[in-house]
Design a protein around this motif. Structure first.
Motif, short mmCIF file in Angstrom:
data_model
loop_
_atom_site.label_atom_id
_atom_site.label_comp_id
_atom_site.label_asym_id
_atom_site.label_seq_id
_atom_site.Cartn_x
_atom_site.Cartn_y
_atom_site.Cartn_z
N GLU A 100 0.84 -1.20 0.00
CA GLU A 100 0.00 0.00 0.00
C GLU A 100 0.87 1.24 0.00
O GLU A 100 2.02 1.21 0.44
CB GLU A 100 -0.90 0.00 1.23
N GLY A 101 0.31 2.35 -0.48
CA GLY A 101 1.07 3.60 -0.52
C GLY A 101 2.12 3.59 -1.60
O GLY A 101 2.03 2.86 -2.58
N ASP A 102 3.16 4.36 -1.43
CA ASP A 102 4.21 4.41 -2.45
C ASP A 102 5.43 3.58 -2.09
O ASP A 102 6.50 3.83 -2.59
CB ASP A 102 4.61 5.85 -2.78
N ARG A 103 5.28 2.59 -1.24
CA ARG A 103 6.41 1.71 -0.93
C ARG A 103 6.56 0.69 -2.06
O ARG A 103 5.59 0.15 -2.54
CB ARG A 103 6.18 0.97 0.39
N GLY A 104 7.78 0.48 -2.45
CA GLY A 104 8.05 -0.46 -3.55
C GLY A 104 8.01 -1.91 -3.08
O GLY A 104 8.49 -2.23 -2.00
#
Length: 90
Positions: free
Chosen positions: A27-31
């Motif tokens: 979730e979010g902008d974590r790779g």
């Protein structure tokens, strides 16, 4: 522990020895990661697994495993009661 020979790719590509691809979606902008398994089973957990996620308190050391078959894969919960949940997006 018998570990699977894995390779991580920025973009999945097919190889004759590849049994399956596992894509970690965060979730979010974590790779996340895309992992390639070439063995019989692919383990997921918090310690010494093919996909190790050590910062998730809901995972046990060896939480679940994927076993490829002719129809796709079987996901087996090996957590000892912590439960494994799957989100299917279509």
């Amino acid at each position: 522990m018998n570990r699977i020979d894995l390779q991580a790719y920025g973009s999945p590509r097919t190889d004759p020895g590849v049994q399956f691809l596992v894509e970690q979606i965060l979730e979010g902008d974590r790779g996340g990661h895309c992992l390639v398994g070439s063995g019989r089973n692919f383990t997921i957990g918090s310690d010494q697994c093919d996909l190790t996620i050590s910062d998730d308190p809901t995972l046990v050391a060896r939480h679940c495993e994927l076993s490829p078959n002719s129809f796709g894969a079987i996901l087996r919960d090996v957590s000892g009661g912590a439960r494994t949940y799957v989100r299917i997006a279509g």
